[in-house]
Design a protein around this motif. Structure first.
Motif, PDB file in Angstrom:
ATOM      1  N   PHE A 159      -3.843   8.971   9.477  1.00 55.38           N
ATOM      2  CA  PHE A 159      -4.083   9.316  10.806  1.00 55.38           C
ATOM      3  C   PHE A 159      -3.118  10.380  11.364  1.00 55.38           C
ATOM      4  N   LYS A 160      -2.235  10.792  10.552  1.00 59.08           N
ATOM      5  CA  LYS A 160      -1.213  12.067  10.951  1.00 59.08           C
ATOM      6  C   LYS A 160      -1.740  13.007  10.247  1.00 59.08           C
ATOM      7  N   VAL A 161      -2.487  13.114   9.128  1.00 63.69           N
ATOM      8  CA  VAL A 161      -3.019  14.093   8.541  1.00 63.69           C
ATOM      9  C   VAL A 161      -4.636  14.671   9.023  1.00 63.69           C
ATOM     10  N   LEU A 162      -5.192  13.580   9.020  1.00 61.44           N
ATOM     11  CA  LEU A 162      -6.675  13.810   9.353  1.00 61.44           C
ATOM     12  C   LEU A 162      -7.030  13.740  10.913  1.00 61.44           C
ATOM     13  N   PRO A 163      -7.875  14.339  11.435  1.00 63.06           N
ATOM     14  CA  PRO A 163      -8.384  14.171  12.741  1.00 63.06           C
ATOM     15  C   PRO A 163      -8.935  12.626  12.974  1.00 63.06           C
ATOM     16  N   GLN A 164      -8.708  12.106  14.069  1.00 61.92           N
ATOM     17  CA  GLN A 164      -9.080  10.730  14.339  1.00 61.92           C
ATOM     18  C   GLN A 164     -10.545  10.688  13.536  1.00 61.92           C
ATOM     19  N   GLN A 165     -11.523  11.399  14.011  1.00 62.16           N
ATOM     20  CA  GLN A 165     -12.752  10.935  13.673  1.00 62.16           C
ATOM     21  C   GLN A 165     -12.880  10.790  12.074  1.00 62.16           C
ATOM     22  N   TRP A 166     -12.429  11.840  11.275  1.00 61.05           N
ATOM     23  CA  TRP A 166     -12.320  12.068   9.948  1.00 61.05           C
ATOM     24  C   TRP A 166     -11.601  10.639   9.295  1.00 61.05           C
ATOM     25  N   ALA A 167     -10.584  10.486   9.977  1.00 59.69           N
ATOM     26  CA  ALA A 167      -9.646   9.345   9.510  1.00 59.69           C
ATOM     27  C   ALA A 167     -10.398   8.076   9.691  1.00 59.69           C
ATOM     28  N   SER A 168     -11.111   7.751  10.719  1.00 60.77           N
ATOM     29  CA  SER A 168     -12.169   6.813  10.937  1.00 60.77           C
ATOM     30  C   SER A 168     -12.886   6.533   9.777  1.00 60.77           C
ATOM     31  N   VAL A 169     -13.724   7.614   9.528  1.00 60.75           N
ATOM     32  CA  VAL A 169     -14.774   7.399   8.545  1.00 60.75           C
ATOM     33  C   VAL A 169     -14.024   7.178   7.343  1.00 60.75           C
ATOM     34  N   TYR A 170     -12.982   7.840   6.888  1.00 61.53           N
ATOM     35  CA  TYR A 170     -12.213   7.590   5.680  1.00 61.53           C
ATOM     36  C   TYR A 170     -11.889   6.259   5.476  1.00 61.53           C
ATOM     37  N   VAL A 171     -11.273   5.561   6.568  1.00 60.62           N
ATOM     38  CA  VAL A 171     -10.935   4.270   6.366  1.00 60.62           C
ATOM     39  C   VAL A 171     -12.149   3.219   6.187  1.00 60.62           C
ATOM     40  N   ARG A 172     -13.193   3.481   6.968  1.00 65.30           N
ATOM     41  CA  ARG A 172     -14.455   2.902   6.927  1.00 65.30           C
ATOM     42  C   ARG A 172     -14.914   2.673   5.483  1.00 65.30           C
ATOM     43  N   ASN A 173     -14.916   4.017   4.790  1.00 67.83           N
ATOM     44  CA  ASN A 173     -15.364   4.011   3.350  1.00 67.83           C
ATOM     45  C   ASN A 173     -14.657   3.357   2.510  1.00 67.83           C
ATOM     46  N   PHE A 174     -13.289   3.721   2.506  1.00 73.18           N
ATOM     47  CA  PHE A 174     -12.070   3.197   1.559  1.00 73.18           C
ATOM     48  C   PHE A 174     -12.033   1.750   1.634  1.00 73.18           C
ATOM     49  N   PHE A 175     -11.744   0.910   2.817  1.00 74.63           N
ATOM     50  CA  PHE A 175     -11.533  -0.599   2.744  1.00 74.63           C
ATOM     51  C   PHE A 175     -12.442  -1.376   2.152  1.00 74.63           C
ATOM     52  N   PRO A 176     -13.746  -1.238   2.143  1.00 68.97           N
ATOM     53  CA  PRO A 176     -14.650  -2.247   1.253  1.00 68.97           C
ATOM     54  C   PRO A 176     -14.286  -1.654  -0.341  1.00 68.97           C
ATOM     55  N   LYS A 177     -14.209  -0.568  -0.488  1.00 69.06           N
ATOM     56  CA  LYS A 177     -13.866  -0.394  -1.924  1.00 69.06           C
ATOM     57  C   LYS A 177     -12.527  -0.986  -2.163  1.00 69.06           C
ATOM     58  N   TYR A 178     -11.747  -0.758  -1.686  1.00 75.22           N
ATOM     59  CA  TYR A 178     -10.201  -1.519  -1.848  1.00 75.22           C
ATOM     60  C   TYR A 178     -10.192  -2.946  -2.207  1.00 75.22           C
ATOM     61  N   TYR A 179     -10.869  -3.632  -1.226  1.00 75.09           N
ATOM     62  CA  TYR A 179     -11.278  -5.010  -1.330  1.00 75.09           C
ATOM     63  C   TYR A 179     -11.760  -5.293  -2.355  1.00 75.09           C
ATOM     64  N   ALA A 180     -12.976  -4.810  -2.740  1.00 75.52           N
ATOM     65  CA  ALA A 180     -13.797  -5.134  -3.801  1.00 75.52           C
ATOM     66  C   ALA A 180     -13.086  -5.113  -5.227  1.00 75.52           C
ATOM     67  N   VAL A 181     -12.615  -3.692  -5.282  1.00 75.77           N
ATOM     68  CA  VAL A 181     -12.013  -3.531  -6.641  1.00 75.77           C
ATOM     69  C   VAL A 181     -10.708  -4.381  -6.738  1.00 75.77           C
ATOM     70  N   LEU A 182      -9.819  -4.710  -5.712  1.00 74.95           N
ATOM     71  CA  LEU A 182      -8.610  -5.309  -6.156  1.00 74.95           C
ATOM     72  C   LEU A 182      -9.091  -6.896  -6.276  1.00 74.95           C
TER      73      LEU A 182
END
Length: 124
Positions: A26-49
């Protein structure tokens, strides 16, 4: 031995994300991009781990590793299929209070998993 390596890898990924990735999103990416990134990342993070922990739990492993990995895989599944959709729904509704509670739950589950896995590695 393989189970301990898998669990150590999960711990490494969790620590790297917590220390290096999350603070910068959230420091590097604009708010909208950060939100899209987080929504895309966390399902994969939880599934893989979660899948990695499940594998570590079912292969030949010391009891502490097997139990911590099994519990962790369940907690990752709860995060994936329960908490994450609820966090997204709260965000979509603009319900900051509910988002805060659910985000706190998500962080808490991650801390519990991390502590359980580190303990299991130490106890093995």
């Amino acid at each position: 031995m393989l189970s301990e390596l898998i669990v150590a890898g999960v711990v490494g990924v969790m620590l790297f994300f917590t220390v290096a990735v999350a603070p910068g999103i959230f420091k590097v990416l604009p708010q909208q991009w950060a939100s899209v990134y987080v929504r895309n990342f966390f399902p994969k993070y939880y599934a893989v781990l979660g899948a990695a922990c499940l594998v570590a739990a079912v292969i030949d492993a010391p009891q502490a590793v097997r139990m911590a990995a099994a519990v962790s895989s369940v907690l990752f599944a709860i995060s994936l299929w329960g908490v994450t959709p609820a966090v997204n729904a709260a965000t979509d509704r603009g319900d900051r209070r509910r988002f805060g509670l659910l985000h706190g739950l998500s962080v808490g589950l991650n801390v519990i998993i991390l502590i359980a896995l580190v303990w299991a590695l130490w106890a093995a």
